[in-house]
Design a protein around this motif. Sequence first.
Motif, PDB file in Angstrom:
ATOM      1  N   UNK A  39       0.846  -1.185   0.000  1.00 18.82           N
ATOM      2  CA  UNK A  39       0.000   0.000   0.000  1.00 18.82           C
ATOM      3  C   UNK A  39       0.881   1.233   0.000  1.00 18.82           C
ATOM      4  N   UNK A  40       0.757   2.006  -1.064  1.00 17.03           N
ATOM      5  CA  UNK A  40       1.492   3.259  -1.180  1.00 17.03           C
ATOM      6  C   UNK A  40       0.634   4.387  -0.614  1.00 17.03           C
ATOM      7  N   UNK A  41       1.263   5.477  -0.202  1.00 20.47           N
ATOM      8  CA  UNK A  41       0.491   6.602   0.347  1.00 20.47           C
ATOM      9  C   UNK A  41      -0.585   7.083  -0.615  1.00 20.47           C
ATOM     10  N   UNK A  42      -1.806   7.187  -0.115  1.00 17.23           N
ATOM     11  CA  UNK A  42      -2.908   7.679  -0.921  1.00 17.23           C
ATOM     12  C   UNK A  42      -3.467   6.686  -1.917  1.00 17.23           C
ATOM     13  N   UNK A  43      -2.985   5.449  -1.868  1.00 19.76           N
ATOM     14  CA  UNK A  43      -3.465   4.444  -2.810  1.00 19.76           C
ATOM     15  C   UNK A  43      -4.064   3.253  -2.075  1.00 19.76           C
ATOM     16  N   UNK A  44      -4.834   2.481  -2.802  1.00 16.16           N
ATOM     17  CA  UNK A  44      -5.430   1.283  -2.229  1.00 16.16           C
ATOM     18  C   UNK A  44      -4.385   0.177  -2.102  1.00 16.16           C
ATOM     19  N   UNK A  45      -4.616  -0.694  -1.163  1.00 16.89           N
ATOM     20  CA  UNK A  45      -3.751  -1.851  -1.016  1.00 16.89           C
ATOM     21  C   UNK A  45      -3.908  -2.743  -2.241  1.00 16.89           C
ATOM     22  N   UNK A  46      -2.797  -3.245  -2.761  1.00  8.83           N
ATOM     23  CA  UNK A  46      -2.845  -4.096  -3.939  1.00  8.83           C
ATOM     24  C   UNK A  46      -2.074  -5.389  -3.707  1.00  8.83           C
ATOM     25  N   UNK A  47      -2.554  -6.444  -4.343  1.00 12.39           N
ATOM     26  CA  UNK A  47      -1.886  -7.732  -4.266  1.00 12.39           C
ATOM     27  C   UNK A  47      -0.689  -7.716  -5.206  1.00 12.39           C
ATOM     28  N   UNK A  48       0.477  -8.018  -4.665  1.00 11.70           N
ATOM     29  CA  UNK A  48       1.711  -8.021  -5.442  1.00 11.70           C
ATOM     30  C   UNK A  48       2.013  -9.412  -5.971  1.00 11.70           C
ATOM     31  N   UNK A  49       1.889 -10.414  -5.112  1.00  8.26           N
ATOM     32  CA  UNK A  49       2.225 -11.782  -5.500  1.00  8.26           C
ATOM     33  C   UNK A  49       1.613 -12.745  -4.509  1.00  8.26           C
ATOM     34  N   UNK A  50       1.344 -13.956  -4.971  1.00  9.19           N
ATOM     35  CA  UNK A  50       0.938 -14.999  -4.035  1.00  9.19           C
ATOM     36  C   UNK A  50       1.541 -16.323  -4.453  1.00  9.19           C
ATOM     37  N   UNK A  51       1.601 -17.216  -3.482  1.00  8.46           N
ATOM     38  CA  UNK A  51       2.084 -18.577  -3.714  1.00  8.46           C
ATOM     39  C   UNK A  51       1.144 -19.518  -2.978  1.00  8.46           C
ATOM     40  N   UNK A  52       0.654 -20.511  -3.694  1.00  7.91           N
ATOM     41  CA  UNK A  52      -0.282 -21.453  -3.082  1.00  7.91           C
ATOM     42  C   UNK A  52       0.462 -22.464  -2.219  1.00  7.91           C
ATOM     43  N   UNK A  53      -0.303 -23.278  -1.525  1.00  7.01           N
ATOM     44  CA  UNK A  53       0.308 -24.317  -0.706  1.00  7.01           C
ATOM     45  C   UNK A  53       1.077 -25.320  -1.572  1.00  7.01           C
ATOM     46  N   UNK A  54       0.676 -25.437  -2.829  1.00  6.51           N
ATOM     47  CA  UNK A  54       1.349 -26.351  -3.753  1.00  6.51           C
ATOM     48  C   UNK A  54       2.546 -25.712  -4.438  1.00  6.51           C
ATOM     49  N   UNK A  55       2.721 -24.407  -4.237  1.00 10.57           N
ATOM     50  CA  UNK A  55       3.875 -23.735  -4.821  1.00 10.57           C
ATOM     51  C   UNK A  55       3.601 -22.982  -6.106  1.00 10.57           C
ATOM     52  N   UNK A  56       2.354 -22.935  -6.523  1.00 12.22           N
ATOM     53  CA  UNK A  56       1.999 -22.151  -7.706  1.00 12.22           C
ATOM     54  C   UNK A  56       2.074 -20.672  -7.364  1.00 12.22           C
ATOM     55  N   UNK A  57       2.656 -19.904  -8.280  1.00 14.12           N
ATOM     56  CA  UNK A  57       2.852 -18.474  -8.024  1.00 14.12           C
ATOM     57  C   UNK A  57       2.121 -17.621  -9.051  1.00 14.12           C
ATOM     58  N   UNK A  58       1.841 -16.396  -8.647  1.00 16.43           N
ATOM     59  CA  UNK A  58       1.224 -15.421  -9.541  1.00 16.43           C
ATOM     60  C   UNK A  58       1.674 -14.033  -9.119  1.00 16.43           C
ATOM     61  N   UNK A  59       1.768 -13.120 -10.100  1.00 10.60           N
ATOM     62  CA  UNK A  59       2.296 -11.794  -9.842  1.00 10.60           C
ATOM     63  C   UNK A  59       1.434 -10.714 -10.487  1.00 10.60           C
ATOM     64  N   UNK A  60       1.436  -9.549  -9.879  1.00 12.90           N
ATOM     65  CA  UNK A  60       0.852  -8.386 -10.516  1.00 12.90           C
ATOM     66  C   UNK A  60       1.700  -8.031 -11.741  1.00 12.90           C
TER      67      UNK A  60
END
Length: 115
Positions: A39-60
């Motif tokens: 979350x940057x000043x004055x901006x909404x929180x955004x999802x940057x990256x996630x990793x599942x329990x199985x190790x699958x990843x995804x990115x903004x």
Amino acid sequence: QVQLVESGGGLVQPGGSLRLSCAASGISFGFFAMNWYRQAPGKQRELVAFITSAGTTSYADSVNGRFTISRDNAKNSAYLQMNNLKPEDTAIYYCAANFASKSYWGQGTQVTVSS
């Protein structure tokens, strides 16, 4: 008691790198998907990256190719390797753990990219 503790933030010059860590306790870590938000000043929180329990990843799109998320289930920890940092990456970075209806958040760590 569930705790997520981020570390590794700081001040870095453009083009530099940082590695954020998220240490979890009080949860069965291996079952949880791990997420990094910012979350940057004055901006909404955004999802940057996630990793599942199985190790699958995804990115903004904004960080794809520069950031890498990983996890070490033996250490109950998740990581965000951030390379080629830009001033627009300046934000508070939060880790979050999700499993079914459960969601837990850390307190955040500041990342500032500036010359």
